[in-house]
Design a protein around this motif. Structure first.
Motif, mmCIF file in Angstrom:
data_model
loop_
_atom_site.group_PDB
_atom_site.id
_atom_site.type_symbol
_atom_site.label_atom_id
_atom_site.label_comp_id
_atom_site.label_asym_id
_atom_site.label_seq_id
_atom_site.Cartn_x
_atom_site.Cartn_y
_atom_site.Cartn_z
ATOM 1 N N LEU A 11 -41.193 -11.856 -66.675
ATOM 2 C CA LEU A 11 -39.910 -11.199 -66.402
ATOM 3 C C LEU A 11 -38.820 -12.014 -67.082
ATOM 4 O O LEU A 11 -38.736 -13.240 -66.876
ATOM 5 C CB LEU A 11 -39.637 -11.158 -64.893
ATOM 6 C CG LEU A 11 -40.326 -10.064 -64.059
ATOM 7 C CD1 LEU A 11 -41.840 -10.209 -64.099
ATOM 8 C CD2 LEU A 11 -39.842 -10.106 -62.615
ATOM 9 N N GLY A 12 -38.000 -11.348 -67.909
ATOM 10 C CA GLY A 12 -36.981 -12.115 -68.623
ATOM 11 C C GLY A 12 -35.936 -11.241 -69.272
ATOM 12 O O GLY A 12 -35.935 -10.020 -69.105
ATOM 13 N N LEU A 40 -29.777 -8.522 -65.520
ATOM 14 C CA LEU A 40 -29.327 -9.517 -64.541
ATOM 15 C C LEU A 40 -28.107 -9.050 -63.749
ATOM 16 O O LEU A 40 -27.780 -9.628 -62.715
ATOM 17 C CB LEU A 40 -29.060 -10.860 -65.232
ATOM 18 C CG LEU A 40 -30.309 -11.503 -65.861
ATOM 19 C CD1 LEU A 40 -29.973 -12.842 -66.481
ATOM 20 C CD2 LEU A 40 -31.448 -11.647 -64.866
ATOM 21 N N ALA A 41 -27.451 -8.000 -64.230
ATOM 22 C CA ALA A 41 -26.343 -7.425 -63.457
ATOM 23 C C ALA A 41 -26.874 -6.507 -62.357
ATOM 24 O O ALA A 41 -26.168 -6.172 -61.412
ATOM 25 C CB ALA A 41 -25.414 -6.642 -64.383
ATOM 26 N N ASN A 42 -28.128 -6.098 -62.500
ATOM 27 C CA ASN A 42 -28.747 -5.223 -61.502
ATOM 28 C C ASN A 42 -30.218 -5.638 -61.384
ATOM 29 O O ASN A 42 -31.112 -5.017 -61.955
ATOM 30 C CB ASN A 42 -28.613 -3.765 -61.965
ATOM 31 C CG ASN A 42 -29.166 -2.799 -60.943
ATOM 32 O OD1 ASN A 42 -29.316 -3.130 -59.767
ATOM 33 N ND2 ASN A 42 -29.516 -1.612 -61.395
ATOM 34 N N LYS A 43 -30.455 -6.723 -60.651
ATOM 35 C CA LYS A 43 -31.772 -7.361 -60.630
ATOM 36 C C LYS A 43 -32.826 -6.468 -59.969
ATOM 37 O O LYS A 43 -32.553 -5.834 -58.958
ATOM 38 C CB LYS A 43 -31.677 -8.707 -59.904
ATOM 39 C CG LYS A 43 -30.822 -9.693 -60.678
ATOM 40 C CD LYS A 43 -30.490 -10.947 -59.906
ATOM 41 C CE LYS A 43 -29.563 -11.814 -60.750
ATOM 42 N NZ LYS A 43 -29.067 -12.982 -60.051
ATOM 43 N N SER A 44 -33.999 -6.473 -60.566
ATOM 44 C CA SER A 44 -35.073 -5.607 -60.068
ATOM 45 C C SER A 44 -35.637 -6.142 -58.754
ATOM 46 O O SER A 44 -35.500 -7.326 -58.428
ATOM 47 C CB SER A 44 -36.196 -5.517 -61.100
ATOM 48 O OG SER A 44 -36.908 -6.748 -61.144
ATOM 49 N N LYS A 49 -38.281 -10.378 -55.513
ATOM 50 C CA LYS A 49 -39.497 -10.684 -54.746
ATOM 51 C C LYS A 49 -40.174 -11.949 -55.291
ATOM 52 O O LYS A 49 -40.591 -12.823 -54.535
ATOM 53 C CB LYS A 49 -40.464 -9.496 -54.824
ATOM 54 C CG LYS A 49 -41.818 -9.740 -54.141
ATOM 55 C CD LYS A 49 -42.745 -8.525 -54.251
ATOM 56 C CE LYS A 49 -43.467 -8.497 -55.581
ATOM 57 N NZ LYS A 49 -44.491 -7.428 -55.659
ATOM 58 N N TYR A 50 -40.272 -12.030 -56.625
ATOM 59 C CA TYR A 50 -41.004 -13.134 -57.239
ATOM 60 C C TYR A 50 -40.196 -14.441 -57.290
ATOM 61 O O TYR A 50 -40.768 -15.519 -57.331
ATOM 62 C CB TYR A 50 -41.436 -12.762 -58.665
ATOM 63 C CG TYR A 50 -42.536 -11.736 -58.749
ATOM 64 C CD1 TYR A 50 -43.687 -11.849 -57.964
ATOM 65 C CD2 TYR A 50 -42.440 -10.661 -59.628
ATOM 66 C CE1 TYR A 50 -44.705 -10.913 -58.058
ATOM 67 C CE2 TYR A 50 -43.455 -9.718 -59.722
ATOM 68 C CZ TYR A 50 -44.589 -9.846 -58.934
ATOM 69 O OH TYR A 50 -45.603 -8.926 -59.031
ATOM 70 N N VAL A 57 -34.283 -15.570 -64.308
ATOM 71 C CA VAL A 57 -35.412 -15.494 -65.239
ATOM 72 C C VAL A 57 -35.450 -16.815 -66.025
ATOM 73 O O VAL A 57 -34.443 -17.494 -66.118
ATOM 74 C CB VAL A 57 -35.246 -14.293 -66.206
ATOM 75 C CG1 VAL A 57 -35.319 -12.993 -65.441
ATOM 76 C CG2 VAL A 57 -33.948 -14.366 -67.008
ATOM 77 N N PRO A 58 -36.627 -17.142 -66.569
ATOM 78 C CA PRO A 58 -37.883 -16.404 -66.570
ATOM 79 C C PRO A 58 -38.665 -16.567 -65.263
ATOM 80 O O PRO A 58 -38.549 -17.574 -64.583
ATOM 81 C CB PRO A 58 -38.651 -17.066 -67.716
ATOM 82 C CG PRO A 58 -38.163 -18.491 -67.720
ATOM 83 C CD PRO A 58 -36.718 -18.402 -67.350
ATOM 84 N N VAL A 59 -39.456 -15.536 -64.986
ATOM 85 C CA VAL A 59 -40.483 -15.640 -63.946
ATOM 86 C C VAL A 59 -41.808 -15.246 -64.607
ATOM 87 O O VAL A 59 -41.906 -14.197 -65.236
ATOM 88 C CB VAL A 59 -40.199 -14.725 -62.737
ATOM 89 C CG1 VAL A 59 -41.309 -14.865 -61.697
ATOM 90 C CG2 VAL A 59 -38.858 -15.051 -62.109
#
Length: 227
Positions: A11-12, A40-44, A49-50, A57-59
């Protein structure tokens, strides 16, 4: 290993030097992965969760196990996939690489960005230019070969992608001379070798959109400062 490779996600955002580090390491190792572009303005939901602690990010997600922080991710990748090692098996050399990678993050990344974007505080800008310059001098003296890994790219080289690619880009916007071939000839030559390496070149973000992004941010700060 094929099973592992099917369950690798990153995720990045494309313009992040920290995400770029992970992409370079994955390419070096020949690991197939799914890249998930984040806003990043509207994070998933996945990002939250992660990485509930930093929400950044990164994850890196391997078999549903998430890992955050780029340098930690690089170490994990190197330990799980043994081919093309980026860290030495020698404990002392490994510790040195960790030290210099952290030095880059602590002493160069933050102060370089602050030097560029401190548009309404000349003293703050000068202080950060001085800090960046001092740290880059120390790193210049540490570079003994073609790369920090000698003849091959290693952990420190990958950590230093910020110096090679991002500093020249942002310093151009602010008309600063933080990093060039006159001040740091060894580091500059290293940066050219590094950026021209096929694996690195393939995993850098496109320069023009990134330049436009930072330029608009810089211009907005200038406009706000002049009000």
């Amino acid at each position: 290993m094929a099973e592992n490779q099917e369950e690798v996600k990153l995720l990045g955002v494309d313009g992040s030097p920290f995400v770029c580090r992970v992409k370079i390491a994955l390419k070096f190792k020949g690991i197939e992965y799914k890249f998930v572009e984040e806003n990043l303005a509207n994070k998933s939901e996945d990002l939250l969760k992660y990485n509930p602690v930093y929400k950044k990010v990164p994850v890196f997600v391997h078999n549903e196990k998430p890992i955050s922080e780029s340098l930690v991710i690089l170490e994990y990748i190197d330990e799980v996939w043994k081919q093309n090692p980026i860290l030495s098996s020698d404990p002392y050399q490994k510790s040195l690489a960790r030290f210099w990678a952290k030095f880059i993050d602590d002493k160069i990344v933050t102060s370089s960005f602050k030097a560029v974007f401190a548009v309404n505080d000349e003293k703050e800008r000068e202080k950060n230019v001085e800090e960046s310059t001092e740290a880059l001098k120390i790193l210049e003296n540490e570079l003994k070969g073609k790369f920090f890994g000698g003849e091959e790219i290693n952990f420190v080289d990958i950590a230093a992608v910020f110096i090679a690619f991002w500093i020249p880009l942002v310093q151009e916007i602010a008309d600063l001379k933080l990093f060039n071939d006159e001040k740091f000839p060894k580091l500059y030559n290293w940066s050219q070798e590094f950026l021209n390496h096929s694996v690195v070149k393939e995993n850098l973000p496109p320069r023009d959109p990134l330049f436009a992004f930072f330029k608009s941010r810089y211009d907005a700060l200038l406009a706000a400062a002049s009000k």
